[in-house]
Design a protein around this motif. Sequence first.
Motif, PDB file in Angstrom:
ATOM      1  N   ASP A  86      46.886   9.113 -54.212  1.00 53.35           N
ATOM      2  CA  ASP A  86      46.976   7.821 -55.060  1.00 53.35           C
ATOM      3  C   ASP A  86      46.091   7.684 -56.293  1.00 53.35           C
ATOM      4  OD1 ASP A  86      47.240   5.599 -56.306  1.00 53.35           O
ATOM      5  OD2 ASP A  86      47.345   4.229 -54.387  1.00 53.35           O
ATOM      6  N   PRO A  87      46.828   7.937 -57.331  1.00 56.96           N
ATOM      7  CA  PRO A  87      45.747   8.035 -58.556  1.00 56.96           C
ATOM      8  C   PRO A  87      45.114   6.684 -58.650  1.00 56.96           C
ATOM      9  CG  PRO A  87      48.672   8.848 -58.640  1.00 56.96           C
ATOM     10  CD  PRO A  87      48.584   8.506 -57.460  1.00 56.96           C
ATOM     11  N   ALA A  88      45.243   5.707 -58.044  1.00 58.01           N
ATOM     12  CA  ALA A  88      44.055   4.434 -58.100  1.00 58.01           C
ATOM     13  C   ALA A  88      43.938   4.253 -56.599  1.00 58.01           C
ATOM     14  CB  ALA A  88      45.543   3.462 -58.640  1.00 58.01           C
ATOM     15  N   VAL A  89      42.959   5.690 -55.714  1.00 57.68           N
ATOM     16  CA  VAL A  89      42.789   6.000 -55.057  1.00 57.68           C
ATOM     17  C   VAL A  89      41.025   4.966 -54.837  1.00 57.68           C
ATOM     18  CG1 VAL A  89      41.158   7.850 -55.028  1.00 57.68           C
ATOM     19  CG2 VAL A  89      41.601   6.494 -52.840  1.00 57.68           C
ATOM     20  N   ALA A  90      40.350   5.782 -55.733  1.00 59.42           N
ATOM     21  CA  ALA A  90      39.746   4.016 -56.226  1.00 59.42           C
ATOM     22  C   ALA A  90      39.306   2.282 -56.446  1.00 59.42           C
ATOM     23  CB  ALA A  90      38.871   4.721 -57.902  1.00 59.42           C
ATOM     24  N   ASP A  91      40.370   1.810 -57.212  1.00 61.96           N
ATOM     25  CA  ASP A  91      40.387   1.120 -56.568  1.00 61.96           C
ATOM     26  C   ASP A  91      41.077   0.520 -55.559  1.00 61.96           C
ATOM     27  OD1 ASP A  91      40.593   0.978 -59.448  1.00 61.96           O
ATOM     28  OD2 ASP A  91      42.733   1.273 -60.174  1.00 61.96           O
ATOM     29  N   VAL A 126      44.559  16.150 -53.615  1.00 60.88           N
ATOM     30  CA  VAL A 126      44.189  15.805 -52.612  1.00 60.88           C
ATOM     31  C   VAL A 126      42.276  15.951 -52.792  1.00 60.88           C
ATOM     32  CG1 VAL A 126      42.661  16.132 -50.076  1.00 60.88           C
ATOM     33  CG2 VAL A 126      46.106  15.975 -50.765  1.00 60.88           C
ATOM     34  N   LEU A 127      42.257  16.201 -53.634  1.00 62.88           N
ATOM     35  CA  LEU A 127      41.135  16.855 -54.120  1.00 62.88           C
ATOM     36  C   LEU A 127      39.912  15.950 -55.235  1.00 62.88           C
ATOM     37  CD1 LEU A 127      40.818  20.615 -54.905  1.00 62.88           C
ATOM     38  CD2 LEU A 127      39.457  19.773 -52.848  1.00 62.88           C
ATOM     39  N   ARG A 128      41.094  15.214 -56.075  1.00 58.00           N
ATOM     40  CA  ARG A 128      40.779  14.522 -56.910  1.00 58.00           C
ATOM     41  C   ARG A 128      40.429  13.239 -55.951  1.00 58.00           C
ATOM     42  NH1 ARG A 128      45.923  12.437 -59.448  1.00 58.00           N
ATOM     43  NH2 ARG A 128      46.334  11.567 -57.502  1.00 58.00           N
ATOM     44  N   GLY A 129      41.179  12.795 -55.011  1.00 58.98           N
ATOM     45  CA  GLY A 129      40.594  11.568 -53.979  1.00 58.98           C
ATOM     46  C   GLY A 129      39.539  11.715 -52.918  1.00 58.98           C
ATOM     47  N   LEU A 130      39.069  12.541 -52.655  1.00 55.30           N
ATOM     48  CA  LEU A 130      37.711  13.434 -51.921  1.00 55.30           C
ATOM     49  C   LEU A 130      36.543  12.728 -53.621  1.00 55.30           C
ATOM     50  CD1 LEU A 130      38.698  16.770 -50.071  1.00 55.30           C
ATOM     51  CD2 LEU A 130      38.406  13.876 -49.133  1.00 55.30           C
ATOM     52  N   ARG A 131      37.580  13.118 -54.294  1.00 53.71           N
ATOM     53  CA  ARG A 131      35.838  13.242 -55.305  1.00 53.71           C
ATOM     54  C   ARG A 131      36.130  11.312 -55.597  1.00 53.71           C
ATOM     55  NH1 ARG A 131      38.718  17.312 -57.835  1.00 53.71           N
ATOM     56  NH2 ARG A 131      37.288  19.457 -57.598  1.00 53.71           N
ATOM     57  N   ALA A 132      37.400  10.314 -55.470  1.00 54.29           N
ATOM     58  CA  ALA A 132      36.621   8.878 -55.694  1.00 54.29           C
ATOM     59  C   ALA A 132      36.332   8.653 -54.182  1.00 54.29           C
ATOM     60  CB  ALA A 132      38.216   8.882 -55.761  1.00 54.29           C
ATOM     61  N   VAL A 133      36.011   9.215 -53.178  1.00 53.25           N
ATOM     62  CA  VAL A 133      35.601   8.875 -52.325  1.00 53.25           C
ATOM     63  C   VAL A 133      33.895   8.681 -52.127  1.00 53.25           C
ATOM     64  CG1 VAL A 133      35.991   9.170 -49.731  1.00 53.25           C
ATOM     65  CG2 VAL A 133      37.647   9.072 -50.308  1.00 53.25           C
ATOM     66  N   ALA A 134      33.686   9.873 -52.329  1.00 53.42           N
ATOM     67  CA  ALA A 134      32.689  10.170 -52.705  1.00 53.42           C
ATOM     68  C   ALA A 134      31.473   9.450 -53.217  1.00 53.42           C
ATOM     69  CB  ALA A 134      32.368  11.887 -53.105  1.00 53.42           C
ATOM     70  N   ALA A 135      32.538   8.987 -54.481  1.00 44.79           N
ATOM     71  CA  ALA A 135      32.210   7.994 -56.135  1.00 44.79           C
ATOM     72  C   ALA A 135      31.675   6.756 -55.439  1.00 44.79           C
ATOM     73  CB  ALA A 135      32.978   8.039 -57.304  1.00 44.79           C
ATOM     74  N   ALA A 136      33.086   6.470 -53.626  1.00 45.05           N
ATOM     75  CA  ALA A 136      32.878   5.183 -53.609  1.00 45.05           C
ATOM     76  C   ALA A 136      31.059   4.802 -52.178  1.00 45.05           C
ATOM     77  CB  ALA A 136      33.998   5.075 -52.488  1.00 45.05           C
ATOM     78  N   GLY A 137      30.281   5.833 -52.588  1.00 42.44           N
ATOM     79  CA  GLY A 137      29.712   5.727 -51.046  1.00 42.44           C
ATOM     80  C   GLY A 137      29.790   6.022 -50.247  1.00 42.44           C
ATOM     81  N   LEU A 138      31.345   6.742 -50.199  1.00 43.04           N
ATOM     82  CA  LEU A 138      31.796   6.480 -48.103  1.00 43.04           C
ATOM     83  C   LEU A 138      31.672   8.166 -48.215  1.00 43.04           C
ATOM     84  CD1 LEU A 138      34.839   4.439 -48.562  1.00 43.04           C
ATOM     85  CD2 LEU A 138      33.209   3.725 -47.776  1.00 43.04           C
ATOM     86  N   VAL A 139      32.602   8.293 -46.430  1.00 45.73           N
ATOM     87  CA  VAL A 139      32.165   9.631 -45.526  1.00 45.73           C
ATOM     88  C   VAL A 139      33.458   9.998 -45.488  1.00 45.73           C
ATOM     89  CG1 VAL A 139      31.812  11.233 -43.495  1.00 45.73           C
ATOM     90  CG2 VAL A 139      30.151   9.155 -44.805  1.00 45.73           C
ATOM     91  N   HIS A 140      34.208  10.729 -45.259  1.00 41.89           N
ATOM     92  CA  HIS A 140      35.586  11.836 -45.143  1.00 41.89           C
ATOM     93  C   HIS A 140      35.521  12.306 -43.970  1.00 41.89           C
ATOM     94  CE1 HIS A 140      39.452  12.669 -45.379  1.00 41.89           C
ATOM     95  NE2 HIS A 140      39.223  14.675 -45.537  1.00 41.89           N
ATOM     96  N   ASP A 141      35.879  11.745 -42.638  1.00 44.59           N
ATOM     97  CA  ASP A 141      36.314  11.783 -41.201  1.00 44.59           C
ATOM     98  C   ASP A 141      37.048  13.121 -41.974  1.00 44.59           C
ATOM     99  OD1 ASP A 141      35.571  10.732 -38.382  1.00 44.59           O
ATOM    100  OD2 ASP A 141      34.101  10.822 -40.557  1.00 44.59           O
ATOM    101  N   LEU A 142      37.495  14.356 -41.138  1.00 47.13           N
ATOM    102  CA  LEU A 142      38.276  15.464 -40.748  1.00 47.13           C
ATOM    103  C   LEU A 142      38.827  15.964 -39.421  1.00 47.13           C
ATOM    104  CD1 LEU A 142      35.815  17.634 -42.706  1.00 47.13           C
ATOM    105  CD2 LEU A 142      38.349  17.072 -43.954  1.00 47.13           C
ATOM    106  N   VAL A 143      39.880  15.511 -39.053  1.00 48.73           N
ATOM    107  CA  VAL A 143      40.952  15.911 -38.252  1.00 48.73           C
ATOM    108  C   VAL A 143      41.573  16.784 -38.349  1.00 48.73           C
ATOM    109  CG1 VAL A 143      42.168  13.671 -37.991  1.00 48.73           C
ATOM    110  CG2 VAL A 143      41.965  14.925 -36.349  1.00 48.73           C
ATOM    111  N   VAL A 144      41.073  18.283 -37.964  1.00 49.47           N
ATOM    112  CA  VAL A 144      41.514  19.417 -38.309  1.00 49.47           C
ATOM    113  C   VAL A 144      42.096  19.835 -37.300  1.00 49.47           C
ATOM    114  CG1 VAL A 144      41.285  18.982 -41.033  1.00 49.47           C
ATOM    115  CG2 VAL A 144      39.501  20.292 -39.240  1.00 49.47           C
ATOM    116  N   LEU A 145      42.998  21.130 -37.010  1.00 52.56           N
ATOM    117  CA  LEU A 145      42.963  21.996 -36.310  1.00 52.56           C
ATOM    118  C   LEU A 145      42.975  23.277 -36.965  1.00 52.56           C
ATOM    119  CD1 LEU A 145      46.827  21.442 -35.597  1.00 52.56           C
ATOM    120  CD2 LEU A 145      44.917  20.706 -34.023  1.00 52.56           C
TER     121      LEU A 145
END
Length: 290
Positions: A86-91, A126-145
Motif C-alpha cells: 500500500d503506498p500509504a502503508v506509513a499512514d 514491498v521494499l518501500r513498505g519495509l522501509r516504512a515499517v523501519a521508519a515507524a520503529g517496528l520489527v518485521h517478522d518473517l514466515v517463510v519457507l
Amino acid sequence: MRMIDAHHHVWDLAVRDQDWITGPELAPLRRDFSLADLAPEAAAAGVSASVLVQTVTVAQETPELLRLAAGSALVAGVVGWTDLTDPAVADRLAELRELPGGDALVGVRHQVQSEPDPRWLLRPDVLRGLRAVAAAGLVHDLVVLPHQLPAVVDAARAVPDLVFVLDHLGKPPVATGVLEPWATWLRALAALPNTAAKPSGLVTEADLAHWTTADLRPYARLALEHFGAERLMFGSDWPVCTLAADYCRVVATTRELTDGLGPMERAAIFGDTAARVYGLAPLPPRPTAV
C-alpha cells in the motif's frame, strides 16, 4: 528467570475463518483458541508475558489483536498485519497505533510463505513498505519457507535499518533430517546484524507423532552457533504446536535444546532477547519473600 513467549496465536472461527486450516492433519486446529485457553498453560510453564502474532492477511484482524492486548495482562506485544504494498502503508501503521491497544503494536508480518514469487520480498513496492515499517520503529517478522531464504537475506541487506525476525527458523525440513541448503542461507542471514530468529514451530516441522528432541537439535544448534543467544527468542507457536506437543512439552523441549548454555544465555533466549528486539515494557518485578 522471567519468561516471555515471543510467538503465539489466537482465533475465533465465529469471527473469521482461518482458511489455511485445511486437510485432516490440521483438523485439530479447526476450533477456537483464546487467551483464556492459553493463560493457565503459560502460567504453569512460568511464562510472564507474550507476543501475539497475526495469522491471516486481513486488515480487520490487527485491531482485534490490539484490543485483546489492551485487556490482557499476558500480552505485552502484537505483531500484526498491514499491506506492505500500500503506498500509504506509513499512514496505516500510524492509524493502528491510535487504536485501543495500539501501543502494543511491536511489528508486522506478511504470509510470505504463501506468495508464489520466491523473490516477493524484493519487489520495489514491498521494499518501500519495509522501509516504512523501519521508519515507524517496528520489527518485521518473517514466515517463510526454506526456498525463500535467499530473498530474505537480500531484503535484510536492502533495508539495514529494519530488524528482521525469522519465525520458526525458516521452517527447516526437520522431518527429513536434511540441513542443506537451509543451513547455508541461515548462516548468511545470521551474518547480518539486523536479524534475529525464533526456534519456534520446530516440533511441527518434525514427524508430528514420533519426533524427539534429538531430531530438533541439529537445527537448534546451528541457530545457536550463528545467531547466538542474544538474537534468539523462545516462541511456543501455540496453538499450532499442539499438533505435536502441548505447551509445557514445548517449553521443556526448548530447555533441553539450550541445556548447555549458561544462565545469562538462557535468560536471553527465554525473555531478554524478545524484550529488547520488540521493545516490550519491563516485566513486573519478582515478589520478594517476607
